[in-house]
Design a protein around this motif. Structure first.
Motif, PDB file in Angstrom:
ATOM      1  N   GLY B  64       0.796  -1.226   0.000  1.00 26.63           N
ATOM      2  CA  GLY B  64       0.000   0.000   0.000  1.00 26.63           C
ATOM      3  C   GLY B  64       0.827   1.273   0.000  1.00 26.63           C
ATOM      4  N   LYS B  65       2.145   1.173  -0.071  1.00 27.54           N
ATOM      5  CA  LYS B  65       2.948   2.406   0.022  1.00 27.54           C
ATOM      6  C   LYS B  65       2.786   3.277  -1.219  1.00 27.54           C
ATOM      7  CE  LYS B  65       7.155  -0.186  -1.225  1.00 27.54           C
ATOM      8  NZ  LYS B  65       6.382  -1.295  -1.826  1.00 27.54           N
ATOM      9  N   SER B  66       2.746   2.649  -2.422  1.00 27.55           N
ATOM     10  CA  SER B  66       2.516   3.440  -3.633  1.00 27.55           C
ATOM     11  C   SER B  66       1.104   4.012  -3.650  1.00 27.55           C
ATOM     12  CB  SER B  66       2.720   2.590  -4.889  1.00 27.55           C
ATOM     13  OG  SER B  66       4.086   2.356  -5.099  1.00 27.55           O
ATOM     14  N   THR B  67       0.156   3.225  -3.161  1.00 25.72           N
ATOM     15  CA  THR B  67      -1.231   3.689  -3.086  1.00 25.72           C
ATOM     16  C   THR B  67      -1.313   4.941  -2.221  1.00 25.72           C
ATOM     17  OG1 THR B  67      -2.029   1.439  -3.338  1.00 25.72           O
ATOM     18  CG2 THR B  67      -3.556   3.022  -2.388  1.00 25.72           C
ATOM     19  N   PHE B  68      -0.623   4.907  -1.080  1.00 27.60           N
ATOM     20  CA  PHE B  68      -0.639   6.081  -0.199  1.00 27.60           C
ATOM     21  C   PHE B  68       0.003   7.280  -0.905  1.00 27.60           C
ATOM     22  CE2 PHE B  68       1.274   8.832   3.031  1.00 27.60           C
ATOM     23  CZ  PHE B  68       0.137   9.161   3.757  1.00 27.60           C
ATOM     24  N   LEU B  69       1.119   7.014  -1.570  1.00 25.75           N
ATOM     25  CA  LEU B  69       1.825   8.098  -2.266  1.00 25.75           C
ATOM     26  C   LEU B  69       0.896   8.761  -3.284  1.00 25.75           C
ATOM     27  CD1 LEU B  69       4.862   9.192  -2.470  1.00 25.75           C
ATOM     28  CD2 LEU B  69       4.896   7.966  -4.639  1.00 25.75           C
ATOM     29  N   ARG B  70       0.183   7.920  -4.037  1.00 28.10           N
ATOM     30  CA  ARG B  70      -0.684   8.461  -5.087  1.00 28.10           C
ATOM     31  C   ARG B  70      -1.901   9.189  -4.523  1.00 28.10           C
ATOM     32  NH1 ARG B  70       0.079   6.122 -10.335  1.00 28.10           N
ATOM     33  NH2 ARG B  70      -2.127   6.367 -10.763  1.00 28.10           N
ATOM     34  N   CYS B  71      -2.199   8.962  -3.225  1.00 25.59           N
ATOM     35  CA  CYS B  71      -3.285   9.725  -2.605  1.00 25.59           C
ATOM     36  C   CYS B  71      -2.849  11.170  -2.376  1.00 25.59           C
ATOM     37  CB  CYS B  71      -3.659   9.133  -1.248  1.00 25.59           C
ATOM     38  SG  CYS B  71      -4.516   7.585  -1.386  1.00 25.59           S
ATOM     39  N   LEU B  72      -1.531  11.365  -2.209  1.00 26.14           N
ATOM     40  CA  LEU B  72      -1.049  12.674  -1.772  1.00 26.14           C
ATOM     41  C   LEU B  72      -1.204  13.742  -2.854  1.00 26.14           C
ATOM     42  CD1 LEU B  72       2.165  11.628   0.212  1.00 26.14           C
ATOM     43  CD2 LEU B  72      -0.079  12.242   1.107  1.00 26.14           C
ATOM     44  N   ASN B  73      -1.270  13.328  -4.141  1.00 22.03           N
ATOM     45  CA  ASN B  73      -1.619  14.338  -5.156  1.00 22.03           C
ATOM     46  C   ASN B  73      -2.834  13.899  -5.960  1.00 22.03           C
ATOM     47  OD1 ASN B  73      -0.490  12.398  -6.780  1.00 22.03           O
ATOM     48  ND2 ASN B  73       0.690  13.834  -8.032  1.00 22.03           N
ATOM     49  N   ARG B  74      -3.614  13.036  -5.367  1.00 24.15           N
ATOM     50  CA  ARG B  74      -4.882  12.568  -5.963  1.00 24.15           C
ATOM     51  C   ARG B  74      -4.698  11.964  -7.338  1.00 24.15           C
ATOM     52  NH1 ARG B  74      -9.616  16.850  -4.816  1.00 24.15           N
ATOM     53  NH2 ARG B  74     -10.652  15.369  -6.173  1.00 24.15           N
ATOM     54  N   MET B  75      -3.566  11.294  -7.572  1.00 23.69           N
ATOM     55  CA  MET B  75      -3.407  10.570  -8.836  1.00 23.69           C
ATOM     56  C   MET B  75      -4.356   9.380  -8.879  1.00 23.69           C
ATOM     57  SD  MET B  75      -1.498  11.854 -11.091  1.00 23.69           S
ATOM     58  CE  MET B  75      -0.942  10.614 -12.241  1.00 23.69           C
ATOM     59  N   ASN B  76      -4.822   8.942  -7.690  1.00 19.93           N
ATOM     60  CA  ASN B  76      -5.774   7.830  -7.673  1.00 19.93           C
ATOM     61  C   ASN B  76      -7.089   8.199  -8.333  1.00 19.93           C
ATOM     62  OD1 ASN B  76      -4.175   5.891  -6.510  1.00 19.93           O
ATOM     63  ND2 ASN B  76      -4.663   6.532  -4.429  1.00 19.93           N
ATOM     64  N   ASP B  77      -7.342   9.507  -8.482  1.00 21.89           N
ATOM     65  CA  ASP B  77      -8.573   9.941  -9.138  1.00 21.89           C
ATOM     66  C   ASP B  77      -8.676   9.402 -10.560  1.00 21.89           C
ATOM     67  OD1 ASP B  77      -8.708  11.353  -6.839  1.00 21.89           O
ATOM     68  OD2 ASP B  77      -9.219  13.273  -7.777  1.00 21.89           O
ATOM     69  N   THR B  78      -7.522   9.140 -11.190  1.00 29.98           N
ATOM     70  CA  THR B  78      -7.569   8.684 -12.587  1.00 29.98           C
ATOM     71  C   THR B  78      -7.994   7.227 -12.685  1.00 29.98           C
ATOM     72  OG1 THR B  78      -5.239   8.096 -12.554  1.00 29.98           O
ATOM     73  CG2 THR B  78      -5.786  10.310 -13.312  1.00 29.98           C
ATOM     74  N   ILE B  79      -8.076   6.540 -11.530  1.00 28.50           N
ATOM     75  CA  ILE B  79      -8.557   5.152 -11.556  1.00 28.50           C
ATOM     76  C   ILE B  79     -10.032   5.162 -11.158  1.00 28.50           C
ATOM     77  CG2 ILE B  79      -8.248   2.844 -10.592  1.00 28.50           C
ATOM     78  CD1 ILE B  79      -5.325   3.790  -9.936  1.00 28.50           C
ATOM     79  N   ASP B  80     -10.881   4.674 -12.049  1.00 30.57           N
ATOM     80  CA  ASP B  80     -12.324   4.797 -11.858  1.00 30.57           C
ATOM     81  C   ASP B  80     -12.819   4.193 -10.544  1.00 30.57           C
ATOM     82  OD1 ASP B  80     -12.782   6.165 -14.137  1.00 30.57           O
ATOM     83  OD2 ASP B  80     -13.209   4.394 -15.371  1.00 30.57           O
ATOM     84  N   ILE B  81     -12.328   2.996 -10.230  1.00 29.08           N
ATOM     85  CA  ILE B  81     -12.927   2.241  -9.124  1.00 29.08           C
ATOM     86  C   ILE B  81     -12.309   2.592  -7.777  1.00 29.08           C
ATOM     87  CG2 ILE B  81     -13.649   0.298 -10.555  1.00 29.08           C
ATOM     88  CD1 ILE B  81     -11.096  -1.149  -9.461  1.00 29.08           C
ATOM     89  N   CYS B  82     -11.387   3.570  -7.771  1.00 27.23           N
ATOM     90  CA  CYS B  82     -10.668   3.848  -6.535  1.00 27.23           C
ATOM     91  C   CYS B  82     -11.430   4.863  -5.670  1.00 27.23           C
ATOM     92  CB  CYS B  82      -9.292   4.390  -6.875  1.00 27.23           C
ATOM     93  SG  CYS B  82      -8.305   4.701  -5.433  1.00 27.23           S
ATOM     94  N   ARG B  83     -11.477   4.600  -4.348  1.00 32.24           N
ATOM     95  CA  ARG B  83     -12.199   5.478  -3.431  1.00 32.24           C
ATOM     96  C   ARG B  83     -11.313   5.722  -2.209  1.00 32.24           C
ATOM     97  NH1 ARG B  83     -16.026   4.268   0.373  1.00 32.24           N
ATOM     98  NH2 ARG B  83     -15.860   2.066  -0.128  1.00 32.24           N
ATOM     99  N   VAL B  84     -11.205   6.985  -1.804  1.00 34.91           N
ATOM    100  CA  VAL B  84     -10.335   7.323  -0.679  1.00 34.91           C
ATOM    101  C   VAL B  84     -11.192   7.810   0.484  1.00 34.91           C
ATOM    102  CG1 VAL B  84      -8.430   8.793   0.084  1.00 34.91           C
ATOM    103  CG2 VAL B  84      -8.510   7.963  -2.282  1.00 34.91           C
ATOM    104  N   THR B  85     -10.886   7.295   1.683  1.00 40.23           N
ATOM    105  CA  THR B  85     -11.588   7.770   2.883  1.00 40.23           C
ATOM    106  C   THR B  85     -10.569   8.424   3.813  1.00 40.23           C
ATOM    107  OG1 THR B  85     -11.271   5.678   4.010  1.00 40.23           O
ATOM    108  CG2 THR B  85     -13.302   5.918   2.759  1.00 40.23           C
TER     109      THR B  85
END
Lengths: 488, 274
Positions: B64-85
């Motif tokens: 989950g370390k890359s996942t956390f990193l990508r939360c920090l500039n909201r790059m996860n937004d580009t993945i449709d199914i991804c949801r951040v709490t």
């Protein structure tokens, strides 16, 4: 003759199946006896025998079928006296008669009540061959000359003898090679590799057929075009602005109005299809969700599946009158429902899926890392598309564009029904014009022999068109190839 | 390894001391959870990122370390199914607040990816891309200047100054990665996220990039995901250990590598699992 060919084909196929079974059995038996392991799976040994039975036999059959008529023809035609040739005008006409009579005699014998011996004794100067043949449905233009009749008889005889020798040769080849390969089977024989070689040659042969066909088409186009340019000056063809064929002779056959029409219609079509298609592609590739995409893409591709004649109907009945009544007549630009605009717009709709579908694939092929890189710098989606994705995909999109362009240039049906058939050099898009392809069709319909410039011009037109689209395809291929190297 | 690490720690000593006393919290993760569809990839991560420090995220693959990193500039937004709490703040602003402009956020929190991904444009255009879209410069001369500064900042100027108009894809892997760093610092971000920036590079190129990271620390806050323990030890002041989507522990790099409080961390850095 056809029946005996299909019979021999069936016999060889049966032998092939038999060869497979026997080969497989022998492989198993030999390995069992020598207590060694087979090099390949037993089926491969069967396959080897089957291949040795079938491939050389069919090759021989094919070559024979191709060569025999030519050989017989040349022998018979040298036997026909010169006087008869002079009488009917050309040797090819006499030979056509010979073939028809021979064919008729086959039917006559086949219909019964007439034996081979009767036929051998039959003489054209004593019996009425023409009415006899007419009774089995073979109509002849004139009474049969004795020499022609004799030629037909020997044509038949040589043909029959040739067919018999051919059948024997094919069967002997199949049996001999089959038996030879069967005896050769040992556990150490590399049957797997034989099969591999066969597959390879099969694939190679297939591509060879495509290439040879292309060469053949180019060859015939070139040959007839050269023929055309011998009787019609190339200068007039390429640079004259008048297209006015007269079947009495003395026609003006300038390609310029046709080429202009072709390019004009294609331009209108591409001006519609390229922006629309590209925007569709961008939407599908970048914005649309996967469920929408999986529905919309095939739906748009369906446009490509509609026969062009249906588009033509659409142009003729709906678009043409609409443009005439609402645009051309009110503005006073034209009064014809056939116009460049009509054909161009309808053709543009036809081309949309070519552009959108190919571009969509190309845009999708741009690696996600490019998008990530751009988003990571704070670019918006449309900035990313405009500045990163489109430039990266551009060569591929140009390829799609050129493919659509060659398709537009070659289109005929929509043009006939949408733009009409009058060759004209004009910049007004609401006037009827026509294209190269339409004129090829109209020059070749009707009953004329291929000797006058009016018919031969079709080949020169075809060649010009071919050079055009070939050029476009080469450019497209070059660009696509360059594009491929970009990310690797 | 022990001796080498000690040396590195000595070098980092000064920075670490400052961090302990007067470091400012730049970004703050508060109970961050990430879901890919129904699968949860990250569980309640509380992690502070200090200003002008290098924070290393370590842990086995899939932790989950890359996942956390990508939360920090909201790059996860580009993945449709991804949801951040949960909540992530940048200078006390919630970056997942609907009022936040994600495009502006990404300009402030830049990113360098695992595989060098220069655009298929010239070296100059690669660096000029960010400043152009954000309208950071007024004139061509300013842009030239900014490109030079960024390339110097990424240690690529000397190698690239004579070939600015050549495609960026023609550089070597290490040069490409430094070009991507130059591209990122050209938009003057406050934070730079690096997702295994050296995993596709050879040891020499890696050393250069690590040296560069150490220099960049003066002006930027850096978060780096790495699989290399030595790299974490060499470049970072703080290290966070992830395992199975949880933050195991976070502390000064020296403490993590010499005296971790969790057994899982000890096992991982000594190579007993992962």
């Amino acid at each position: 003759m056809t029946t005996s060919v299909s019979a021999i084909v069936i016999i060889v196929l049966a032998l092939t199946a038999l060869g497979y079974i026997l080969g497989r059995q022998r492989a198993l038996a030999v390995s069992d006896r020598e207590k060694t392991k087979l090099h390949s799976l037993p089926g491969y040994y069967g396959q080897t025998v089957a291949l040795y039975v079938a491939v050389p036999a069919f090759l021989l059959l094919g070559v024979w079928l191709f060569v025999q008529p030519i050989a017989i023809e040349s022998q018979i035609s040298s036997d026909i006296p010169q006087s008869i040739v002079d009488q009917s005008g050309a040797k090819s006409l006499v030979m056509a008669d010979v073939r028809r009579i021979a064919n008729g005699l086959d039917l006559l014998v086949g219909s019964g009540g007439f034996t081979e011996t009767d036929l051998a004794n039959m003489r054209a100067d004593f019996s009425n061959v023409r009415s006899r043949l007419a009774s089995v449905g073979v109509a002849l233009g004139s009474d049969v000359q004795p020499a022609v009749f004799e030629a037909a008889k020997s044509y038949r005889n040589i043909g029959k003898a040739g067919s018999l020798i051919r059948n024997i040769a094919v069967l002997v080849t199949a049996l001999a090679l089959g038996a030879w390969s069967w005896f050769r089977i040992t556990p150490r024989m590399r049957a797997r590799n034989t099969s591999e070689t066969f597959i390879k040659s099969l694939l190679m042969g297939s591509s060879l057929i495509a290439i040879l066909t292309t060469l053949g088409i180019i060859g015939s186009l070139l040959f007839e075009s050269i023929h055309f340019f011998r009787i019609y000056p190339a200068r007039d063809f390429f640079f004259s602005a008048t297209w006015n064929p007269q079947f009495r002779g003395g026609s003006d056959l300038g390609i310029l109005p046709l080429l202009w029409g072709t390019l004009y219609v294609s331009f209108v079509a591409l001006a519609l299809a390229v922006p629309l298609g590209l925007m569709i592609a961008i939407y599908l590739a970048e914005y649309a969700g996967s469920s929408l995409r999986s529905f919309a893409k095939p739906a748009i591709e369906m446009l490509a599946g509609i026969p062009t004649i249906v588009y033509g109907l659409f142009a003729l009945i709906t678009v043409g009158p609409f443009i005439r009544d609402w645009i051309a007549q009110p503005t006073g630009l034209g009064s014809s429902s056939s116009s460049v605009m009509t054909a161009g717009l309808v053709m543009g709709i036809m081309l949309i899926p070519f552009i959108s579908s190919l571009s969509d694939d190309i845009i999708n092929a741009v690696p996600q890392s490019m998008r990530d890189g751009s988003y990571g710098l704070g670019a918006t989606q449309s900035e990313t598309i405009r500045k990163v994705i489109m430039p990266a995909a551009l060569p591929g999109i140009v390829g799609a564009f050129l493919l659509a362009a060659s398709r537009a240039i070659g289109e005929t049906m929509i043009v006939v029904m949408g733009a009409g058939a009058s060759a004209r050099l004009s910049v007004n898009p609401f006037e009827a014009m026509t294209t190269v392809t339409v004129k090829i069709v109209s020059q070749l319909t009707g009953d004329t022999e291929f000797a006058s410039p009016e018919t031969l011009v079709a080949f020169a037109l075809g060649l010009t068109l071919f050079v055009f689209t070939l050029g476009l395809n080469i450019i497209a291929l070059y660009i696509v190839r360059k594009y491929r190297e970009q990310y690797e | 390894m022990k001796v080498e690490a000690d040396q590195v720690f000595a070098n980092n000593q000064a920075a670490a001391a400052v961090g302990a006393t007067g470091a400012v919290i730049k970004m703050k993760g508060d109970k961050v959870g990430v879901f890919y569809g129904s699968k949860q990839a990250l569980f309640d991560v509380d992690l502070d990122i200090y200003e002008r420090q290098v924070t290393a995220l370590i842990g086995p693959s899939g932790c989950g370390k890359s996942t956390f990193l990508r939360c920090l500039n909201r790059m996860n937004d580009t993945i449709d199914i991804c949801r951040v709490t949960g909540k992530i703040t940048l200078d006390s602003e919630d970056i997942y607040d609907p009022a936040i402009d994600v495009v502006e956020l990404r300009a402030r929190v830049g990113m360098v990816f695992q595989k060098p991904n220069p655009f298929p444009k010239s070296i100059y255009e690669n660096v000029a891309y960010g400043p152009r879209i954000h309208g950071l410069v007024k004139s061509k001369a300013d842009l030239d200047n900014l490109v030079e500064q960024s390339l110097r900042g990424a240690g690529l100027w000397e190698e690239a100054k004579d070939r600015l108009q050549e495609p960026g894809t023609g550089l070597s892997g290490g040069q490409q990665q430094r070009l991507c760093i130059a591209r990122a610092i050209a938009v003057a971000p406050e934070v730079i996220l690096m997702d295994e920036p050296c995993s596709a590079l050879d040891p020499i190129a890696t050393a250069k990039v690590e040296e560069l990271i150490d220099e960049l620390r003066e002006n930027y806050t850096i978060v780096i995901v790495t699989h290399s323990m030595q790299q974490a030890a060499r470049v970072s002041q703080r290290t966070a250990m992830f395992h199975l989507g949880e933050l195991v522990e976070v502390d000064d790099t020296k403490t993590i590598f010499t005296n971790p409080s969790e057994k899982r961390t000890q096992d991982y850095i000594t190579g007993r699992f992962g």
